[in-house]
Motif scaffolding. Structure first.
Motif, PDB file in Angstrom:
ATOM      1  N   VAL A 173       0.846  -1.203   0.000  1.00  0.00           N
ATOM      2  CA  VAL A 173       0.000   0.000   0.000  1.00  0.00           C
ATOM      3  C   VAL A 173       0.877   1.248   0.000  1.00  0.00           C
ATOM      4  CG1 VAL A 173      -1.696   1.336   1.303  1.00  0.00           C
ATOM      5  CG2 VAL A 173      -1.946  -1.149   1.102  1.00  0.00           C
ATOM      6  N   GLY A 174       1.975   1.182   0.738  1.00  0.00           N
ATOM      7  CA  GLY A 174       2.894   2.318   0.764  1.00  0.00           C
ATOM      8  C   GLY A 174       3.483   2.604  -0.605  1.00  0.00           C
ATOM      9  N   VAL A 175       3.853   1.556  -1.326  1.00  0.00           N
ATOM     10  CA  VAL A 175       4.394   1.731  -2.674  1.00  0.00           C
ATOM     11  C   VAL A 175       3.354   2.370  -3.596  1.00  0.00           C
ATOM     12  CG1 VAL A 175       5.208   0.506  -4.733  1.00  0.00           C
ATOM     13  CG2 VAL A 175       6.061  -0.141  -2.462  1.00  0.00           C
ATOM     14  N   LEU A 176       2.101   1.910  -3.491  1.00  0.00           N
ATOM     15  CA  LEU A 176       1.033   2.476  -4.321  1.00  0.00           C
ATOM     16  C   LEU A 176       0.829   3.961  -4.008  1.00  0.00           C
ATOM     17  CD1 LEU A 176      -1.628  -0.406  -4.207  1.00  0.00           C
ATOM     18  CD2 LEU A 176      -0.130   0.232  -6.116  1.00  0.00           C
ATOM     19  N   LEU A 177       0.915   4.321  -2.721  1.00  0.00           N
ATOM     20  CA  LEU A 177       0.749   5.732  -2.349  1.00  0.00           C
ATOM     21  C   LEU A 177       1.921   6.581  -2.839  1.00  0.00           C
ATOM     22  CD1 LEU A 177      -0.719   5.521   1.269  1.00  0.00           C
ATOM     23  CD2 LEU A 177      -1.887   6.163  -0.835  1.00  0.00           C
ATOM     24  N   VAL A 178       3.112   6.006  -2.875  1.00  0.00           N
ATOM     25  CA  VAL A 178       4.261   6.746  -3.418  1.00  0.00           C
ATOM     26  C   VAL A 178       4.063   6.993  -4.907  1.00  0.00           C
ATOM     27  CG1 VAL A 178       6.720   6.570  -3.966  1.00  0.00           C
ATOM     28  CG2 VAL A 178       5.920   6.010  -1.671  1.00  0.00           C
TER      29      VAL A 178
END
Length: 308
Positions: A17-22
């Protein structure tokens, strides 16, 4: 003694999820903060997942979350004894995060982003000699960020991760000090004890602050000091921050909620640890209180102008 480790699924999901938000941040949908925070949290949870959980013999049934939430105010010892057998921290940390986020958002809306950003940047320019042109650009950007719904929502994520980091550091100190005093406590028990010991003061402080936020005149609220709490239950009322920031920080550390948290910390350490006496638990709690006091004094000495 039987042990088990945390699942790797949750860290993987958080990291993903963090990668998607980045990626969304690169598209200028949200800021980089929430994505970077979740990537860090995913990696931290993955590393911590290798820490075993000790099985407790004759463990009582797991106490439901809502029961723990009620009992932490009325029967805290029973909650901490249950946490010793069934350490859990996520729900309590989520409640603390939501209350902190709601209050911070309401505080910004009540005082307006323009007033908060202007006051803060004036102090920054004064202390760090930032060129006026750069200060104007920073002010415009920060006001725009404070009004952008996606970026405001992202603050909930960064708040959660920030609280998790602080609580994890406190848990590490718990483990070290308990060991030095001849006891034993696992990391997950220490983390659970730290979060639940701080939760009641957060609930009381944020709820009362929300009420006071809409009772008091916004012009009478300090844009920086009020962002944390509006509850004046401490000795800080005896001195003006502008007169002596350091003395104010020292006196503000001694209050009803602070003493309440100190007592809960000692109670939590006593009931989640093995072979730790009541006196040792109180000594550790006082040591941690002293460390926090020193950090506040150092901060006020370095950045006292921000609370004047």
């Amino acid at each position: 003694m039987a042990i088990r480790t945390q699942s790797f699924v949750v860290p993987g999901v958080v990291f993903g999820v963090g990668v998607l938000l980045v990626v969304a941040a690169f598209l200028k949908v949200v800021g980089f903060g929430p994505g970077a925070a979740l990537i860090f949290l995913g990696l931290a949870l993955f590393g911590l997942s290798f820490i075993p959980r000790r099985a407790v013999e004759d463990a009582p049934p797991r106490m439901p979350f809502l029961q723990k939430l009620a009992n932490i105010f009325f029967e805290p010892s029973s909650v901490f004894r249950n946490l010793r057998a069934h350490p859990s921290w996520f729900g309590a940390l989520l409640v603390a995060t939501l209350l902190s986020f709601v209050y911070a958002t309401a505080f910004t809306q009540r005082l307006t982003p323009e007033r908060i950003v202007s006051f803060t940047l004036d102090k920054v320019v004064e202390q760090f000699n930032i060129p006026p042109e750069q200060a104007v650009r920073m002010k415009e950007q920060q006001i725009a960020d404070a009004k952008a719904p996606a970026k405001v929502a992202g603050n909930a994520v960064t708040t959660f991760v920030g609280l998790f980091v602080v609580m994890s550091l406190v848990a590490g100190l718990y483990m070290l000090l308990v060991l030095l005093f001849g006891g034993r406590i696992g990391f997950w028990q220490a983390l659970s004890a730290a979060v639940w010991a701080w939760l009641p003061a957060i609930i009381i402080g944020k709820v009362l602050s929300l009420v006071l936020l809409y009772v008091k005149d916004p012009d009478d609220i300090h844009p920086i000091l009020g962002a944390e709490t509006l509850v004046t239950d401490n000795l800080g009322v005896l001195v003006r921050p502008a007169d002596s920031p350091v003395l104010f920080s020292v006196l503000a550390s001694f209050g009803v909620l602070a003493i309440y948290t100190l007592w809960l910390t000692a109670t939590g350490l006593r009931n989640t640890s093995d072979r730790l006496s009541k006196g040792s638990a109180w000594t550790i709690a006082l040591i941690l209180f002293g460390i926090g006091l020193l950090l506040r004094v150092a901060s006020s000495a370095l950045f006292g102008s921000f609370i004047s």
